[in-house]
Write an enzyme that holds these catalytic residues in place. Structure first.
Site, PDB file in Angstrom:
ATOM      1  N   HIS A  62      -7.813  24.163  36.336  1.00  0.00           N
ATOM      2  CA  HIS A  62      -8.508  25.209  37.099  1.00  0.00           C
ATOM      3  C   HIS A  62      -7.520  25.987  37.971  1.00  0.00           C
ATOM      4  CE1 HIS A  62     -12.223  22.476  36.553  1.00  0.00           C
ATOM      5  NE2 HIS A  62     -12.365  23.520  35.776  1.00  0.00           N
ATOM      6  N   LYS A  68     -10.460  28.981  29.205  1.00  0.00           N
ATOM      7  CA  LYS A  68     -10.592  29.656  27.917  1.00  0.00           C
ATOM      8  C   LYS A  68     -10.270  28.700  26.784  1.00  0.00           C
ATOM      9  CE  LYS A  68     -11.132  33.630  25.777  1.00  0.00           C
ATOM     10  NZ  LYS A  68     -12.032  32.930  24.868  1.00  0.00           N
ATOM     11  N   LYS A  92      -0.493  27.271  26.546  1.00  0.00           N
ATOM     12  CA  LYS A  92      -0.423  28.470  25.707  1.00  0.00           C
ATOM     13  C   LYS A  92      -0.658  29.729  26.541  1.00  0.00           C
ATOM     14  CE  LYS A  92      -2.281  27.846  21.716  1.00  0.00           C
ATOM     15  NZ  LYS A  92      -3.184  27.688  20.577  1.00  0.00           N
ATOM     16  N   LYS A 104     -11.595  23.608  25.903  1.00  0.00           N
ATOM     17  CA  LYS A 104     -11.908  23.482  24.482  1.00  0.00           C
ATOM     18  C   LYS A 104     -13.277  22.854  24.341  1.00  0.00           C
ATOM     19  CE  LYS A 104      -9.963  24.446  20.544  1.00  0.00           C
ATOM     20  NZ  LYS A 104      -9.159  25.630  20.291  1.00  0.00           N
ATOM     21  N   THR A 192      -4.387  36.009  15.299  1.00  0.00           N
ATOM     22  CA  THR A 192      -3.545  34.807  15.325  1.00  0.00           C
ATOM     23  C   THR A 192      -2.456  34.907  14.258  1.00  0.00           C
ATOM     24  OG1 THR A 192      -5.465  33.561  16.080  1.00  0.00           O
ATOM     25  CG2 THR A 192      -3.573  32.285  15.382  1.00  0.00           C
ATOM     26  N   SER A 360      -8.231  37.706  22.580  1.00  0.00           N
ATOM     27  CA  SER A 360      -9.469  37.321  23.277  1.00  0.00           C
ATOM     28  C   SER A 360      -9.428  37.852  24.714  1.00  0.00           C
ATOM     29  CB  SER A 360      -9.605  35.799  23.316  1.00  0.00           C
ATOM     30  OG  SER A 360     -10.221  35.344  22.143  1.00  0.00           O
TER      31      SER A 360
END
Length: 469
Positions: A62, A68, A92, A104, A192, A360
């Site tokens: 956080h 995300k 990432k 995730k 991607t 995104s």
């Protein structure tokens, strides 16, 4: 042999890099741990039976908000995998300078066993569970597609969210990877794969790196092998082919094929659509087994399928000099060490496949600004460029060739701006990682250098924001 833990492998890579940083051990421990883990079971009526579905959402960090990360639908979904992928998302995003923290999600189902209506019920129920616990929202946690999900599921998620949060002006930003008609962004589908291409192209353009590998600079003429013809593998292969590389072998779960003169990606794709398999493609030879493609003679190997396909057993037989991890975690830590000893360069997943989250991020920004990219500036740019060409032609008395004129006058469409932003992101990230690697000769490989960059960025957030209370 103890069971392989994906999260354990991520922690191992983190620890390997942490010793090259100067952070307090407490900060490092905080960065490493998953902050919030939500494991749920909910009932869904399938036909005349009630099924209990198991699902997860993990928020790894956080240090920035929102969190995300994608949502997977697969029987292999388990807590270890979701935690590992959430952690990789944190690193990432930090590496590619996207201001999100990692998350995730996953639902343990085989999507092929359900009708679209049943999948819709499962997706909407999962979304409502996330809403109840405040685990979704444009400023809280923004899911996206992953293995087994796509635009369709994201549209169901956004509709469920809007239904339960009426009047929320930025509701479209609660999820990305949506259809363009529902607030999605053009260029997301190939993002991607295109990011993989931009990242590897930048590595191949670095003279010192290529000389060490005994290779020439540039991607033109390079022999490429791609494992996985899904969205990422297909687009990676296609962009390499368009840039003048030879895609000499392709692998899928049903088998693998090769042709030393190069394979036409679209033709193979069409052949697979028609026959249900890439095998027996005209002009290509079938491998005995699909994993043989990983050991084929080539310059660049791109595993774009699932985890741990290159391990301690087959890594010694991998002949590629550059391995670009388009999938998440396709190499085990043992494979990493074997390939490093062989002098091969492993370009790590945690930044190489960040094209998806980068675009995104652009989609999320578009949703918050409520305007399509290019809408404000396209005509202005075209009019200005047209005026400049007119002036040049008037002053020189010569005409600009028609195709050049078209190229110069073209005002940016949404897809042009998205791709340009992605290219800038991948080039900057590649250079940052390489600079970190070169600045410390003790750092053994590019993955460790990428982790060092990520840890330093997340650590800086904690150091500057302070620890509450």
């Amino acid at each position: 042999m103890s069971e392989y833990s994906f999260f354990g492998a991520v922690e191992k890579s983190f620890d390997k890099a942490a010793k090259f940083t100067k952070w307090d051990p407490g900060i490092l421990e905080q960065i490493k741990q998953c902050n919030a883990v939500y494991r749920m079971h909910f009932p869904v009526k399938i036909g005349d039976k009630i099924e209990v579905v198991k699902a997860y959402r993990v928020q790894h960090s956080h240090h920035k908000l929102p969190c995300k990360g994608g949502i997977r639908f697969a029987m292999s979904v388990n807590l270890d995998e979701v935690m590992a992928l959430a952690a990789l998302m944190t690193y990432k995003c930090a590496i590619v300078n996207v201001p999100f923290a990692g998350a995730k999600g996953g639902i343990t189902i085989d999507p092929k066993k359900y009708t679209p209506y049943e999948l819709e019920k499962i997706t909407r129920r999962y979304t409502s569970e996330l809403i109840k616990k405040n685990f979704i929202g444009p400023g809280i946690d923004v899911p996206a597609p992953d293995y087994g999900t796509g635009e369709r599921e994201m549209a169901w998620i956004v509709d469920t969210y809007q239904s339960m949060r009426p009047g929320e002006i930025d509701a479209l930003g609660c999820v990305t990877g949506k259809p363009v008609t529902q607030g999605g962004v053009r260029g997301r589908r190939e993002a991607t794969g295109l990011g993989v291409f931009y990242g590897l192209r930048e590595v191949c353009n670095m003279k010192d790196v290529m000389e060490k590998l005994g290779m020439t600079t540039g991607v033109a003429g390079k022999k490429v092998v791609v494992q996985g013809l899904g969205n990422v593998g297909y687009h990676s292969a296609k962009f390499f082919q368009e840039a003048g590389s030879k895609v000499v072998a392709l692998a899928e779960f049903e088998g693998a094929i090769y042709n030393n003169d190069g394979l036409d990606i679209d033709a193979v794709f069409e052949h697979r659509k028609k026959t249900g398999s890439i095998l027996n493609f005209p002009g290509a030879t079938n491998f005995a087994k699909n994993t043989d493609a990983l050991e084929f003679e080539c310059d660049i190997l791109i595993p774009a399928a699932l985890e741990n396909v290159i391990n301690g057993e087959n890594a010694p037989r991998v002949k590629a000099k550059v391995i670009g991890e388009a999938a998440n975690g396709p190499l085990t830590p043992e494979a990493d060490e074997i390939l490093a000893k062989k002098g091969a360069l492993v370009v790590p997943d945690m930044y190489l496949n960040a094209g998806g989250v980068t675009v995104s991020y652009f989609e999320w920004l578009k949703n918050l600004s409520h305007v399509r990219y290019g809408r404000m500036e396209k005509r202005f740019t075209e009019n200005l460029n047209s005026h400049i060409i007119g002036q040049i032609e008037g002053l020189t008395g010569k005409k600009v060739a028609e195709n050049e004129k078209e190229f110069i006058m073209h005002g940016p469409e949404e897809v042009d701006l998205v791709r340009s932003g992605l290219e800038e992101t991948m080039i900057t990230a590649t250079r940052e990682i390489m600079d970190a690697w070169k600045s410390n000769p003790e750092i053994p490989d590019m993955r460790t250098a990428a982790y060092v960059v990520a840890i330093n960025k997340v650590g800086t957030s904690y150091a500057e924001l302070g620890i509450f209370p």
